[in-house]
Design a protein around this motif. Sequence first.
Motif, mmCIF file in Angstrom:
data_model
loop_
_atom_site.group_PDB
_atom_site.id
_atom_site.type_symbol
_atom_site.label_atom_id
_atom_site.label_comp_id
_atom_site.label_asym_id
_atom_site.label_seq_id
_atom_site.Cartn_x
_atom_site.Cartn_y
_atom_site.Cartn_z
ATOM 1 N N PHE A 51 35.637 -59.232 -37.318
ATOM 2 C CA PHE A 51 34.875 -58.206 -38.009
ATOM 3 C C PHE A 51 35.198 -56.889 -37.295
ATOM 4 O O PHE A 51 34.823 -56.702 -36.131
ATOM 5 C CB PHE A 51 33.374 -58.507 -37.984
ATOM 6 N N LEU A 52 35.897 -56.001 -37.981
ATOM 7 C CA LEU A 52 36.532 -54.856 -37.333
ATOM 8 C C LEU A 52 35.992 -53.526 -37.833
ATOM 9 O O LEU A 52 36.108 -53.198 -39.019
ATOM 10 C CB LEU A 52 38.048 -54.928 -37.582
ATOM 11 N N ASP A 53 35.427 -52.748 -36.925
ATOM 12 C CA ASP A 53 35.071 -51.370 -37.237
ATOM 13 C C ASP A 53 36.333 -50.520 -37.106
ATOM 14 O O ASP A 53 37.180 -50.770 -36.241
ATOM 15 C CB ASP A 53 33.987 -50.879 -36.274
ATOM 16 N N ILE A 54 36.496 -49.506 -37.946
ATOM 17 C CA ILE A 54 37.706 -48.677 -37.896
ATOM 18 C C ILE A 54 37.620 -47.619 -36.799
ATOM 19 O O ILE A 54 38.526 -47.463 -35.994
ATOM 20 C CB ILE A 54 37.962 -48.016 -39.264
ATOM 21 N N GLN A 55 36.505 -46.899 -36.759
ATOM 22 C CA GLN A 55 36.367 -45.805 -35.805
ATOM 23 C C GLN A 55 35.617 -46.296 -34.574
ATOM 24 O O GLN A 55 34.414 -46.547 -34.620
ATOM 25 C CB GLN A 55 35.614 -44.636 -36.438
ATOM 26 N N LEU A 56 36.337 -46.446 -33.444
ATOM 27 C CA LEU A 56 35.703 -46.860 -32.201
ATOM 28 C C LEU A 56 35.539 -45.659 -31.279
ATOM 29 O O LEU A 56 36.090 -44.577 -31.545
ATOM 30 C CB LEU A 56 36.542 -47.949 -31.523
ATOM 31 N N SER A 57 34.820 -45.820 -30.207
ATOM 32 C CA SER A 57 34.483 -44.689 -29.337
ATOM 33 C C SER A 57 35.705 -44.038 -28.709
ATOM 34 O O SER A 57 35.705 -42.839 -28.421
ATOM 35 C CB SER A 57 33.519 -45.148 -28.239
ATOM 36 N N SER A 61 40.700 -48.254 -34.398
ATOM 37 C CA SER A 61 40.956 -49.643 -34.004
ATOM 38 C C SER A 61 42.375 -50.075 -34.323
ATOM 39 O O SER A 61 42.869 -51.053 -33.764
ATOM 40 C CB SER A 61 39.955 -50.576 -34.693
ATOM 41 N N PHE A 62 43.093 -49.348 -35.201
ATOM 42 C CA PHE A 62 44.478 -49.688 -35.507
ATOM 43 C C PHE A 62 45.369 -49.595 -34.267
ATOM 44 O O PHE A 62 46.437 -50.203 -34.218
ATOM 45 C CB PHE A 62 45.018 -48.780 -36.600
ATOM 46 N N GLU A 63 44.930 -48.823 -33.283
ATOM 47 C CA GLU A 63 45.707 -48.709 -32.044
ATOM 48 C C GLU A 63 45.816 -50.060 -31.325
ATOM 49 O O GLU A 63 46.768 -50.298 -30.582
ATOM 50 C CB GLU A 63 45.068 -47.671 -31.124
ATOM 51 N N ILE A 64 44.842 -50.926 -31.569
ATOM 52 C CA ILE A 64 44.886 -52.267 -30.972
ATOM 53 C C ILE A 64 46.140 -52.991 -31.432
ATOM 54 O O ILE A 64 46.845 -53.623 -30.644
ATOM 55 C CB ILE A 64 43.634 -53.075 -31.370
ATOM 56 N N PHE A 126 49.153 -51.594 -40.954
ATOM 57 C CA PHE A 126 48.188 -50.664 -40.382
ATOM 58 C C PHE A 126 48.690 -49.227 -40.409
ATOM 59 O O PHE A 126 47.900 -48.294 -40.477
ATOM 60 C CB PHE A 126 47.844 -51.096 -38.949
ATOM 61 N N ASN A 127 49.989 -49.010 -40.374
ATOM 62 C CA ASN A 127 50.510 -47.660 -40.475
ATOM 63 C C ASN A 127 50.202 -47.052 -41.835
ATOM 64 O O ASN A 127 49.833 -45.882 -41.939
ATOM 65 C CB ASN A 127 52.025 -47.654 -40.234
ATOM 66 N N ASP A 128 50.323 -47.873 -42.895
ATOM 67 C CA ASP A 128 49.991 -47.386 -44.227
ATOM 68 C C ASP A 128 48.506 -47.071 -44.334
ATOM 69 O O ASP A 128 48.104 -46.089 -44.963
ATOM 70 C CB ASP A 128 50.355 -48.436 -45.287
ATOM 71 N N ILE A 129 47.675 -47.901 -43.695
ATOM 72 C CA ILE A 129 46.239 -47.664 -43.745
ATOM 73 C C ILE A 129 45.881 -46.371 -43.023
ATOM 74 O O ILE A 129 45.064 -45.575 -43.490
ATOM 75 C CB ILE A 129 45.469 -48.849 -43.125
ATOM 76 N N LYS A 130 46.495 -46.120 -41.885
ATOM 77 C CA LYS A 130 46.216 -44.889 -41.146
ATOM 78 C C LYS A 130 46.575 -43.667 -41.977
ATOM 79 O O LYS A 130 45.882 -42.660 -41.953
ATOM 80 C CB LYS A 130 46.985 -44.889 -39.820
ATOM 81 N N LYS A 131 47.670 -43.764 -42.733
ATOM 82 C CA LYS A 131 48.053 -42.644 -43.592
ATOM 83 C C LYS A 131 47.000 -42.410 -44.665
ATOM 84 O O LYS A 131 46.666 -41.281 -44.999
ATOM 85 C CB LYS A 131 49.408 -42.930 -44.253
ATOM 86 N N LEU A 132 46.474 -43.503 -45.207
ATOM 87 C CA LEU A 132 45.463 -43.380 -46.242
ATOM 88 C C LEU A 132 44.194 -42.734 -45.718
ATOM 89 O O LEU A 132 43.525 -41.981 -46.411
ATOM 90 C CB LEU A 132 45.119 -44.764 -46.807
ATOM 91 N N LEU A 133 43.862 -43.023 -44.465
ATOM 92 C CA LEU A 133 42.633 -42.489 -43.893
ATOM 93 C C LEU A 133 42.759 -41.026 -43.516
ATOM 94 O O LEU A 133 41.759 -40.338 -43.322
ATOM 95 C CB LEU A 133 42.235 -43.304 -42.656
ATOM 96 N N THR A 134 43.975 -40.505 -43.385
ATOM 97 C CA THR A 134 44.164 -39.116 -42.989
ATOM 98 C C THR A 134 44.646 -38.236 -44.122
ATOM 99 O O THR A 134 44.757 -37.036 -43.965
ATOM 100 C CB THR A 134 45.171 -39.027 -41.824
ATOM 101 N N ASN A 135 44.947 -38.829 -45.274
ATOM 102 C CA ASN A 135 45.406 -38.063 -46.422
ATOM 103 C C ASN A 135 44.610 -38.450 -47.654
ATOM 104 O O ASN A 135 44.279 -39.619 -47.840
ATOM 105 C CB ASN A 135 46.894 -38.331 -46.702
ATOM 106 N N PRO A 136 44.305 -37.490 -48.540
ATOM 107 C CA PRO A 136 43.570 -37.830 -49.761
ATOM 108 C C PRO A 136 44.356 -38.835 -50.590
ATOM 109 O O PRO A 136 45.565 -38.771 -50.689
ATOM 110 C CB PRO A 136 43.462 -36.476 -50.489
ATOM 111 N N LEU A 137 43.635 -39.737 -51.173
ATOM 112 C CA LEU A 137 44.273 -40.744 -51.998
ATOM 113 C C LEU A 137 44.453 -40.177 -53.403
ATOM 114 O O LEU A 137 43.477 -39.876 -54.083
ATOM 115 C CB LEU A 137 43.401 -41.994 -52.050
ATOM 116 N N GLU A 138 45.698 -39.997 -53.813
ATOM 117 C CA GLU A 138 45.979 -39.424 -55.119
ATOM 118 C C GLU A 138 46.314 -40.541 -56.088
ATOM 119 O O GLU A 138 47.302 -41.247 -55.929
ATOM 120 C CB GLU A 138 47.139 -38.428 -55.016
ATOM 121 N N ARG A 139 45.502 -40.691 -57.108
ATOM 122 C CA ARG A 139 45.745 -41.729 -58.091
ATOM 123 C C ARG A 139 45.001 -41.384 -59.361
ATOM 124 O O ARG A 139 44.095 -40.555 -59.379
ATOM 125 C CB ARG A 139 45.308 -43.095 -57.580
#
Length: 251
Positions: A51-57, A61-64, A126-139
């Motif tokens: 069970f994974l939170d994305i934003q850790l202190s 978490s993708f850095e893991i 996870f690289n694709d996910i990080k891009k999605l979290l930092t850029n607006p999703l255009e669709r």
Amino acid sequence: MDVIIIEDEKPAARRLNRLLSEFNVSVSTMLHSVEESIEWFQNNQHPDLIFLDIQLSDGLSFEIFDMVEVKSAIIFTTAYDEYALQAFKLNSIDYLLKPIDDEELETAVKKYQNFKPENQKLTVDFNDIKKLLTNPLEREFKKRFTVKVGQHLKIVNAEEVECFYSENKGTYAATLDGRNYLLDTTLEQLEEELSPEVFFRVSRKFYVNVNHINDIISYTNSRLQIKLNRFNEQEIIVSRERVRDFKLWLE
């Protein structure tokens, strides 16, 4: 089933642990940071499910996963809204928006139990996910539906729908003209198809259009009641777990 929680907010981790115990799921480890998680994965057998939170202190978490190869299945537990998460929902077992709803948690656990990956490498990029979290999703989102009325097909524009709701295993669109049309879809599918800027799922039963909300009223148990311009056949209640996100969505 070996389960761990990676969550930097300890009260949230304890609450998730307690909810899981109600479904007879035992959590073996709770981790709270990227650094701690990397060290743990390097020195322990990897669990069946995370069970994974994305934003850790101390970072995302993708850095893991940049440091260790993890073969575990993942259920995301995150405060990020559906707008970014829609694009990779199918690549993970599931995701749960905070505050976590106990019914949605149970559904996610059952989904994993039915899936039961055996020694399979996680397929999430996870690289694709990080891009999605930092850029607006255009669709492009769904703008219209075709519904059957007798022997005819009628076009219903999404902007004309005050709310979508489920009843007796069917999904309906309630429109401005006071009609309720049966759709060949589910609310879960609609969450993938409709603009999250316009539509919000306030409960397991209702999905409302912000442009047709007439009034919002305080309700019992810290919930909210929504009044739409036309639809009044049933009470529309924002579940307590979704009130915070609903208020943020309105802003």
